[in-house]
Design an enzyme around this catalytic site. Structure first.
Site, mmCIF file in Angstrom:
data_model
loop_
_atom_site.group_PDB
_atom_site.id
_atom_site.type_symbol
_atom_site.label_atom_id
_atom_site.label_comp_id
_atom_site.label_asym_id
_atom_site.label_seq_id
_atom_site.Cartn_x
_atom_site.Cartn_y
_atom_site.Cartn_z
ATOM 1 N N ALA A 12 34.166 46.769 42.211
ATOM 2 C CA ALA A 12 34.864 47.505 41.403
ATOM 3 C C ALA A 12 34.373 48.961 41.397
ATOM 4 C CB ALA A 12 35.554 47.407 39.951
ATOM 5 N N GLN A 112 33.502 32.593 44.092
ATOM 6 C CA GLN A 112 34.782 33.369 43.558
ATOM 7 C C GLN A 112 35.862 32.449 43.567
ATOM 8 O OE1 GLN A 112 34.968 37.236 44.957
ATOM 9 N NE2 GLN A 112 33.194 38.078 43.948
ATOM 10 N N ASP A 159 45.863 47.632 59.319
ATOM 11 C CA ASP A 159 46.067 47.866 60.423
ATOM 12 C C ASP A 159 47.508 48.079 60.862
ATOM 13 O OD1 ASP A 159 43.231 46.875 60.982
ATOM 14 O OD2 ASP A 159 43.995 45.091 60.247
ATOM 15 N N HIS A 187 41.499 40.462 61.253
ATOM 16 C CA HIS A 187 41.432 41.813 60.972
ATOM 17 C C HIS A 187 39.744 42.233 61.682
ATOM 18 C CE1 HIS A 187 40.652 45.853 58.859
ATOM 19 N NE2 HIS A 187 39.606 45.191 58.384
HETATM 20 P P1 NDP Z 1 33.733 49.381 49.800
HETATM 21 O O1 NDP Z 1 34.463 49.553 48.823
HETATM 22 O O2 NDP Z 1 33.658 50.629 50.901
HETATM 23 O O3 NDP Z 1 34.200 48.439 50.971
HETATM 24 C C1 NDP Z 1 34.096 46.963 50.455
HETATM 25 C C2 NDP Z 1 34.714 45.921 51.492
HETATM 26 O O4 NDP Z 1 35.947 46.217 52.014
HETATM 27 C C3 NDP Z 1 33.702 45.868 52.602
HETATM 28 O O5 NDP Z 1 33.548 44.420 52.961
HETATM 29 C C4 NDP Z 1 34.505 46.454 53.609
HETATM 30 O O6 NDP Z 1 34.091 45.999 54.923
HETATM 31 C C5 NDP Z 1 35.712 46.116 53.309
HETATM 32 N N1 NDP Z 1 37.070 46.905 54.047
HETATM 33 C C6 NDP Z 1 38.010 46.241 54.406
HETATM 34 N N2 NDP Z 1 38.788 46.923 55.097
HETATM 35 C C7 NDP Z 1 38.211 48.237 54.966
HETATM 36 C C8 NDP Z 1 38.257 49.488 55.570
HETATM 37 N N3 NDP Z 1 39.714 49.939 56.444
HETATM 38 N N4 NDP Z 1 37.444 50.503 55.423
HETATM 39 C C9 NDP Z 1 36.325 50.204 54.731
HETATM 40 N N5 NDP Z 1 36.149 49.108 54.286
HETATM 41 C C10 NDP Z 1 36.765 48.135 54.340
HETATM 42 O O7 NDP Z 1 32.129 49.226 49.991
HETATM 43 P P2 NDP Z 1 30.953 49.650 48.818
HETATM 44 O O8 NDP Z 1 30.035 49.254 49.383
HETATM 45 O O9 NDP Z 1 31.380 51.210 48.564
HETATM 46 O O10 NDP Z 1 31.292 48.898 47.460
HETATM 47 C C11 NDP Z 1 31.060 47.553 47.618
HETATM 48 C C12 NDP Z 1 31.024 47.323 46.149
HETATM 49 O O11 NDP Z 1 31.129 45.572 45.945
HETATM 50 C C13 NDP Z 1 29.734 47.664 45.330
HETATM 51 O O12 NDP Z 1 29.827 48.299 44.328
HETATM 52 C C14 NDP Z 1 28.937 46.266 45.311
HETATM 53 O O13 NDP Z 1 28.083 46.289 44.063
HETATM 54 C C15 NDP Z 1 29.826 45.373 45.076
HETATM 55 N N6 NDP Z 1 29.792 43.945 45.298
HETATM 56 C C16 NDP Z 1 30.508 42.920 44.462
HETATM 57 C C17 NDP Z 1 30.442 41.794 44.353
HETATM 58 C C18 NDP Z 1 31.052 41.035 43.392
HETATM 59 O O14 NDP Z 1 31.874 41.557 42.489
HETATM 60 N N7 NDP Z 1 30.472 39.677 43.391
HETATM 61 C C19 NDP Z 1 29.847 40.911 45.540
HETATM 62 C C20 NDP Z 1 29.428 42.040 46.360
HETATM 63 C C21 NDP Z 1 29.337 43.246 46.247
HETATM 64 P P3 NDP Z 1 33.343 46.575 55.985
HETATM 65 O O15 NDP Z 1 31.758 46.373 55.235
HETATM 66 O O16 NDP Z 1 33.218 45.872 57.211
HETATM 67 O O17 NDP Z 1 33.331 48.089 56.077
#
Ligand code: NDP
Length: 328
Positions: A12, A112, A159, A187
């Site tokens: 989030a 999860q 997409d 994807h």
């Molecule tokens: P983002 O919010 O930018 O992205 C999150 C995920 O969405 C990534 O895996 C990303 O893949 C994917 N994604 C899918 N489609 C798209 C798209 N079109 N463009 C961009 N991303 C896309 O990542 P942040 O790093 O900003 O944030 C991730 C958050 O998740 C962090 O706050 C972290 O702490 C948290 N987190 C929480 C977990 C949990 O709740 N247990 C576990 C792991 C992380 P891609 O990397 O390929 O771009």
């Protein structure tokens, strides 16, 4: 007054989460008359930032937002969840092999899935956004044997939307005139955006375009590599458009596709179109009353067949890899 719907969002505090939560709270996910409770899951390092976002959500005084809970415990986050948006994932970092990436994400999506199995509401609907989304969805689904498999879906709506927009730009048509576009497969860069059954203002899109070289050399790679192009331009990955697509995916799933149109969703294959049963692959689907069905009977030409098969092959390889790792 309606009972609030419990919507859980993981990751989030991330970029997509930031663009997503305000639209859920303002009624765009489920509708303008559906109150929501938000449950935000973060890893411990992300909890404080999620609390900051929650303060901003409070400050919007959204009439439909009935509560926000923030936790790092999946069992709490998915308790009574009706909709779960799994956004948080482990990104691929430099030098990381596919096996490492799948293993790292297995460590997130397997627990999860179990927490969803043990705690979510009976009508739970899951959308996986975090990459590799299709295989992460498969891992979560396999860890939730008591939840019907078809409730686990992966996002290819971004997409789909990108493909519609590119097709509109090429033909000068309005976005709203384009129907029945399909994203097939994974994807990933192998995804196949199919315009052979699409319609532009009622005419067959492939006939309107009438340019196979443009399809093969411009359209398909532009859609498939759009994420990289946005990183190059913005200096950050797409976030608002990804959040928008997540909203569209769930909204369409819950509220239905329009007559004469369909959408694209990554869903567990039932073997249709030669896609091996069980893998989570994108298909053309219609939705109604919270359920979806694969559009049947489409004629798949040679051009499409080769591209669908290539993307499906990648998905079966990912499935085999996570099987090997004991994740499914
Ligand atoms: P983002 O919010 O930018 O992205 C999150 C995920 O969405 C990534 O895996 C990303 O893949 C994917 N994604 C899918 N489609 C798209 C798209 N079109 N463009 C961009 N991303 C896309 O990542 P942040 O790093 O900003 O944030 C991730 C958050 O998740 C962090 O706050 C972290 O702490 C948290 N987190 C929480 C977990 C949990 O709740 N247990 C576990 C792991 C992380 P891609 O990397 O390929 O771009």
């Amino acid at each position: 007054t309606r009972t609030p719907v419990n919507v859980t969002v993981t990751g989030a505090a991330g970029q997509i989460g930031y663009a997503l939560l305000f639209r859920i709270a303002s009624g765009h996910l489920l509708g303008p008359d559906v109150p929501v409770n938000l449950r935000l899951l973060e890893i411990p390092q992300g909890v404080k930032a999620a609390e900051g976002t929650a303060m901003e959500l409070d400050d919007c005084a959204f009439p439909l937002l009935r509560g926000i809970e923030i936790t790092d415990d999946p069992n709490v986050a998915f308790a009574g969840a009706n909709v779960a948006l799994l956004v948080g994932a482990r990104p691929r970092t430099k030098g990381m092999e596919r096996g490492d990436l799948l293993a790292a994400n297995g460590g997130i999506f397997k627990p999860q899935g179990k927490a969803i199995n043990d705690n979510a509401a009976d009508d739970i609907k899951v959308l996986v956004v975090g990459n590799p989304a299709n295989t992460n969805a498969l891992i979560a689904q396999a860890a939730a044997p008591d939840v019907p498999a078809e409730r686990f879906t992966a996002m290819t709506r971004l997409d789909h939307n990108r493909a519609i927009s590119q097709l509109a730009a090429k033909t000068g048509a309005a976005v709203s005139d384009i129907k029945k576009l399909t994203i097939w497969g994974n994807h990933s860069a192998t995804q196949y955006p199919d315009i052979f059954h699409a319609e532009i203002a009622g005419k067959n899109a492939a006939e309107v375009v009438n340019d196979e070289a443009w399809l093969a050399d411009t359209f398909i790679p532009t859609v498939a590599k759009r994420g990289a192009a946005i990183i190059e331009a913005r200096g950050a990955s797409s976030a608002a458009s990804a959040a928008n697509a997540a909203i569209d995916h769930v909204h369409t799933w819950v509220n239905g596709t329009a007559a004469g149109d369909w959408t694209s969703m990554g869903i567990p294959s039932d073997g249709s179109y030669g896609v091996p049963e069980g893998i989570i692959s994108s298909f053309p689907v219609t939705t109604k009353d919270g359920t979806y069905e694969i559009v049947q009977g489409l004629d798949i030409n040679e051009f499409s067949r080769a591209r669908i098969d290539a993307s499906v092959k990648e998905l079966t390889e990912e499935r085999d890899a996570v099987r090997e790792l004991g994740l499914i």
